[in-house]
Write an enzyme that holds these catalytic residues in place. Sequence first.
Site, PDB file in Angstrom:
ATOM      1  N   LEU A  69       0.821  -1.207   0.000  1.00  0.00           N
ATOM      2  CA  LEU A  69       0.000   0.000   0.000  1.00  0.00           C
ATOM      3  C   LEU A  69       0.860   1.264   0.000  1.00  0.00           C
ATOM      4  O   LEU A  69       2.031   1.235   0.412  1.00  0.00           O
ATOM      5  CB  LEU A  69      -0.909   0.023   1.233  1.00  0.00           C
ATOM      6  N   SER A 106       1.568  -1.638  -7.331  1.00  0.00           N
ATOM      7  CA  SER A 106       1.258  -2.822  -8.152  1.00  0.00           C
ATOM      8  C   SER A 106       0.186  -3.675  -7.481  1.00  0.00           C
ATOM      9  O   SER A 106       0.467  -4.782  -7.021  1.00  0.00           O
ATOM     10  CB  SER A 106       2.525  -3.626  -8.463  1.00  0.00           C
TER      11      SER A 106
END
Length: 199
Positions: free
Chosen positions: A31, A104
């Site tokens: 995150l 990602s």
Amino acid sequence: MNIIWHESEVSKENRQKLKHHKSAIIWFTGLSGAGKSTISSALEKELFSKSIHTYRLDGDNIRHGLNKDLGFKQEDRQENIRRIGEVSKLLVDAGLLTLTAFISPYRTDRDLVRGMVETDEMIEVYVKASLETCEARDPKGLYEKARRGEIKDFTGIDAPYEEPINPEIVLDTNNIGVKESVAIIVEYLQSNGYIGCEK
């Protein structure tokens, strides 16, 4: 299309032998605010001190140039990661330990990158921190803006994050700091023969 790959007379193995270490992608995922950029930057400095040839690709930096035409919708995120994967593959071929720091959020995108290189050439590092921890840090003020609705499709708020299933390394940054995180990665690289070895 009349496009044919032109092989170099200098191989990846030649370059690795010259540098005295293996090349691979060290892929930091997690995150926003988990610590990906901070840890990857500290790792780069530590590896440099050991005469390891690296290059670091950071999410925000890449969006200043190569990927400045992409937004943050799912399809743009996928293309962002695909391009980074292709660049990382070239850097691995050049004999570098390539550090990438990108949220990602989708497993399929990370798996796509893994499929671009050889079996042992991608080291997935899950920088794990709770949403609460990341929001409390919020170094760029992005969570606050996302909560106010000023940023759409923000990972962890109104867009998903899919945790890695079998990452090579997990760094629980709720409980460990940058120095310990770097030490864990360096130990992994040494024990698995990426560094401290002659090719």
